[in-house]
Design a protein around this motif. Structure first.
Motif, PDB file in Angstrom:
ATOM      1  N   THR A 104      21.511  66.754  -2.584  1.00  0.00           N
ATOM      2  CA  THR A 104      21.616  67.147  -1.182  1.00  0.00           C
ATOM      3  C   THR A 104      20.725  68.355  -0.919  1.00  0.00           C
ATOM      4  OG1 THR A 104      23.449  68.658  -1.562  1.00  0.00           O
ATOM      5  CG2 THR A 104      23.999  66.336  -1.160  1.00  0.00           C
ATOM      6  N   GLU A 113      19.822  57.277  12.768  1.00  0.00           N
ATOM      7  CA  GLU A 113      19.385  58.651  12.532  1.00  0.00           C
ATOM      8  C   GLU A 113      18.485  58.720  11.303  1.00  0.00           C
ATOM      9  OE1 GLU A 113      22.833  61.075  12.209  1.00  0.00           O
ATOM     10  OE2 GLU A 113      23.476  60.757  14.293  1.00  0.00           O
ATOM     11  N   PRO A 169      22.240  55.722   8.893  1.00  0.00           N
ATOM     12  CA  PRO A 169      21.057  56.513   8.568  1.00  0.00           C
ATOM     13  C   PRO A 169      19.902  55.587   8.200  1.00  0.00           C
ATOM     14  CG  PRO A 169      22.525  56.445   6.686  1.00  0.00           C
ATOM     15  CD  PRO A 169      23.229  55.720   7.804  1.00  0.00           C
ATOM     16  N   SER A 215      17.018  60.210   8.118  1.00  0.00           N
ATOM     17  CA  SER A 215      17.619  61.117   7.144  1.00  0.00           C
ATOM     18  C   SER A 215      16.896  60.993   5.815  1.00  0.00           C
ATOM     19  CB  SER A 215      19.101  60.796   6.962  1.00  0.00           C
ATOM     20  OG  SER A 215      19.663  61.589   5.940  1.00  0.00           O
ATOM     21  N   ASP A 216      16.644  62.140   5.175  1.00  0.00           N
ATOM     22  CA  ASP A 216      16.067  62.125   3.834  1.00  0.00           C
ATOM     23  C   ASP A 216      17.100  62.509   2.788  1.00  0.00           C
ATOM     24  OD1 ASP A 216      16.413  64.794   4.351  1.00  0.00           O
ATOM     25  OD2 ASP A 216      14.285  65.350   4.174  1.00  0.00           O
ATOM     26  N   GLU A 217      18.377  62.462   3.170  1.00  0.00           N
ATOM     27  CA  GLU A 217      19.454  62.809   2.249  1.00  0.00           C
ATOM     28  C   GLU A 217      20.253  61.559   1.900  1.00  0.00           C
ATOM     29  OE1 GLU A 217      23.312  65.577   2.661  1.00  0.00           O
ATOM     30  OE2 GLU A 217      21.418  66.699   2.585  1.00  0.00           O
ATOM     31  N   GLU A 232      15.590  55.735   6.590  1.00  0.00           N
ATOM     32  CA  GLU A 232      14.390  56.467   6.191  1.00  0.00           C
ATOM     33  C   GLU A 232      13.242  56.156   7.138  1.00  0.00           C
ATOM     34  OE1 GLU A 232      13.175  52.625   5.313  1.00  0.00           O
ATOM     35  OE2 GLU A 232      15.143  53.567   5.224  1.00  0.00           O
ATOM     36  N   ASP A 283      14.963  59.986  15.532  1.00  0.00           N
ATOM     37  CA  ASP A 283      16.228  59.293  15.782  1.00  0.00           C
ATOM     38  C   ASP A 283      16.071  58.453  17.051  1.00  0.00           C
ATOM     39  OD1 ASP A 283      17.068  60.829  13.688  1.00  0.00           O
ATOM     40  OD2 ASP A 283      18.390  62.116  14.869  1.00  0.00           O
TER      41      ASP A 283
END
Length: 672
Positions: free
Chosen positions: A368, A262, A157, A264-266, A159, A217
């Motif tokens: 999350t 990918e 992942p 992702s902000d999680e 940012e 992505d």
């Protein structure tokens, strides 16, 4: 009493048996013959991979350079594997003693003739650990190796601003450059997203900041680039490809790897079961999309003790993925627990962890999309932990990077005979007493020096009788046994690579003109140079008092060195192992201002020893006695000369036999 010691010994054997051989190694049958398969290919200059090797009785696979074809049996060794159990091994990575050049290399199957699991072929002058043979031929395989670079990259992942390249190996200084997938469409320059300068060598978990953040992505392509103009600035794009082009592999293609990234902000956390001394824990991986911290909470968090459960937190971590994050606990764990590794934000952007001091108002945990706190709970056994990495050594000491002890004790170095059940005999060195707590860069002096590549194990030992003395061996294993966690001994193994070794005793030098070096091992040949103590004050060149004649690869004993500038008073001298970097068998370190024939280096320092020299004025009586002794010696030497042959050279007889076998093998290779 004896039963207890026997039980302890059996426990050792059972535990270390798991280290006996890597996964995927097939057991050797009695009919199996030694064999080597080696296709060469591309190397980053620090390692070479052998496709497959079969060793019916265990041993090593050794990389020889092409000087082997000229009979340079010992000096051709450029690297050897760790000890390999009997059977077939695939993709064996051999760490090289130093960076090599393009050329033909020979992967050779070597025995472990003295059954000590240490490769001593060079230091024994070819007397032990010689090659396997089949039908009278040495078992080896030759292939061309292109020395360039290698890159490894896994999906992750992001940012959008940072990515982690798993591993980069460069034969010379350069860059790892991240291209986006438009490179596949021919956008050579437009695809560049970010680059990082790296020195030659192996680099792991390389963090690269992207100049142009990702918006979606994408498949990213890290590529190894050269620093062709040696300015440490990435000029490939601004020079329109004229500078800093990519490293090329054996197929003349750019060295690269690719994987999916990918956005992702999680946040996420990976926290595995582990043993610890209670003072540190390691979080395997944490992903922080906006930066922040990873904090360790003890199990009282589950009871609602949000602030009180905090045991320690990491330093500030930049946005992105971070691996193997060591967290020092401000309040150590005193007993086994199930702590939580929790991802925390930096809500006030000051890069300081303010969650407890603000009563939870600042730097709260990541959550999350469903509102759950990002954390993972796992078992931590409070005992000890040890981190021991592969390293170069001067043969006298090794360095254990990290030791965490819950109750104090020692870190002990065992050699590979431990795997055969030699519990006590395998101890080759131990640290001074270490207080309970976390210790870094622990230097362990070995009881007996090693002169070749050895597989060693660093083991955490207790101080069971509280006397701050290591009594494990003397007590027959009754005292100061190892720390254990979940039934396993706390230890880790690593390879200590020795390319040079020097030993000299304190001695008298009545005339101040001659120094004797007891023993010197030089894997690539070279010299042993005598420096006086002004070297310790930085007088690198002026401290040189004399140097030996050229010494070939292998071990040399009782090397007499006549000083160019005799000693006039008692002195501490520093014999130093020097290379013959230009291959002319002449010592050019001084005349080249240090550009040629520099010292052998181990763990960042020159390979040296020290000896106190007593300079005495000779009396007339002592002079007469010496003259008489010299006359007797000359008579003896004249007698011995009638039987003496060239076999007095290091390992000459053994080497002659090997050269003969090599000649036959190389003729066969050429015919094929």
């Amino acid at each position: 009493m004896r039963q207890r010691a026997f039980t302890l010994t059996m426990a050792f054997v059972l535990v270390v048996s798991a280290l006996a051989g890597p996964a995927g190694v097939a057991a050797a049958s009695t009919q199996e013959q030694a064999s080597v398969s080696f296709s060469g290919g591309t190397s980053g200059g620090s390692t070479i991979v052998v496709d497959e090797v079969t060793l019916p009785e265990g041993g090593f696979v050794t990389i020889h350079d092409n000087s082997l074809t000229e009979g340079n049996v010992l000096g051709s060794v450029v690297g050897t594997s760790t000890y390999l159990e009997a059977g077939t091994h695939e993709n064996v990575e051999v760490t090289l003693e130093e960076s090599v050049d393009d050329g033909q290399y020979h992967a050779m199957a070597h025995k472990d003739t003295d059954n000590d699991r240490a490769y001593e072929f060079v230091s024994s002058n070819g007397e032990v650990d010689g090659p396997y043979t089949a039908d009278g031929d040495i078992v080896m395989s030759a292939a061309n190796v292109t020395v360039s670079a290698s890159v490894s990259f896994s999906g992750q992942p992001s940012e959008g601003e940072y990515v982690i390249v798993d591993r980069v190996e460069l034969s010379e200084a350069g860059f790892v450059t991240v291209h986006d997938s438009s490179l596949l469409d021919g956008a050579t320059f437009e695809s560049i997203r970010g680059s990082k300068y790296l020195e030659a060598g192996v680099h792991e978990n390389v963090r690269v900041q992207l100049d142009e953040p990702l918006q979606n992505d994408d498949t990213l392509i890290p590529m190894a680039h050269r620093d062709t103009n040696d300015n440490k600035a990435y000029d490939f794009e601004t020079s329109e490809g004229q500078e800093d082009g990519p490293f090329l592999n054996a197929d003349n293609e750019a060295v690269l790897d690719s994987a999916q990234v990918e956005l992702s902000d999680e946040a996420s956390v990976s926290f595995d079961t582990q043993a610890s001394g209670g003072n540190t824990v390691v979080v395997d991986e944490v992903y922080l999309p906006n930066g922040g911290f990873v904090t360790v909470h003890d199990s009282t968090l589950a009871d609602g003790a949000v602030i009180e459960s905090i045991r320690g937190t990491s330093e500030y971590l930049e946005p992105g993925v971070h691996r193997n994050v060591e967290v020092t606990l401000e309040e150590p764990l005193e007993e086994d627990d199930q702590p939580f590794a929790m991802a925390h934000q930096d809500t006030n952007d000051n890069q300081a962890y303010d969650f407890p001091s603000s009563d939870g108002e600042d730097d709260g945990p990541y959550t999350t999309d469903s509102g759950d706190i990002v954390m993972q709970q796992n078992d931590v056994t409070v005992s000890a932990s040890v981190d021991f990495a592969d390293q170069t050594s001067d043969g006298k000491t090794v360095v254990v990077e990290d030791v965490d002890l819950s109750e104090g004790g020692f870190v002990t170095i065992h050699d590979a005979s431990l795997k055969e059940g030699a519990v006590l005999e395998s101890v080759v060195g131990t640290s001074k007493y270490l207080e309970a707590g976390h210790h870094e860069e622990v230097v362990v002096t070995l009881d007996e020096p090693i002169q070749e590549t050895n597989q060693l194990l660093a083991m955490a030992h207790q101080d069971t009788n509280d006397n701050q003395e290591y009594d494990f061996v003397d007590s027959g294993g009754e005292a100061d046994g190892p720390y254990t966690a979940n039934g396993n001994i706390v230890m880790t193994q690593a390879t200590a690579q020795v390319t040079a070794f020097v030993s000299a005793s304190n001695q008298d030098a009545p005339d101040g003109e001659t120094i004797v070096v007891d023993e010197v091992t030089l894997h690539d040949g070279g010299f042993v140079t005598i420096h006086d103590s002004s070297l310790l004050d930085g007088a690198v060149f002026d401290s040189v008092r004399g140097t030996s004649e050229y010494l070939g690869p292998g071990t040399h004993e009782n090397v007499e060195i006549t000083l160019d500038e005799p000693l006039e008073e008692d002195e501490t001298v520093i014999p130093m192992a020097h290379k013959d970097t230009n291959g002319n068998q002449a010592y050019d370190f001084l005349s080249s201002d240090g550009q040629a024939d520099g010292p052998y280096v181990a763990a960042g320092g020159a390979v040296i020893t020290t000896a106190d020299v007593n300079v005495e004025e000779m009396t007339e009586t002592s002079t007469d006695t010496m003259e008489d002794t010299e006359m007797e010696t000359e008579t003896m030497e004249e007698t011995e000369m009638t039987t003496e042959t060239e076999s007095s050279a290091p390992g000459f007889g053994a080497i002659l036999g090997l050269v003969a076998l090599l000649a036959a093998a190389l003729i066969a290779t050429r015919r094929q």
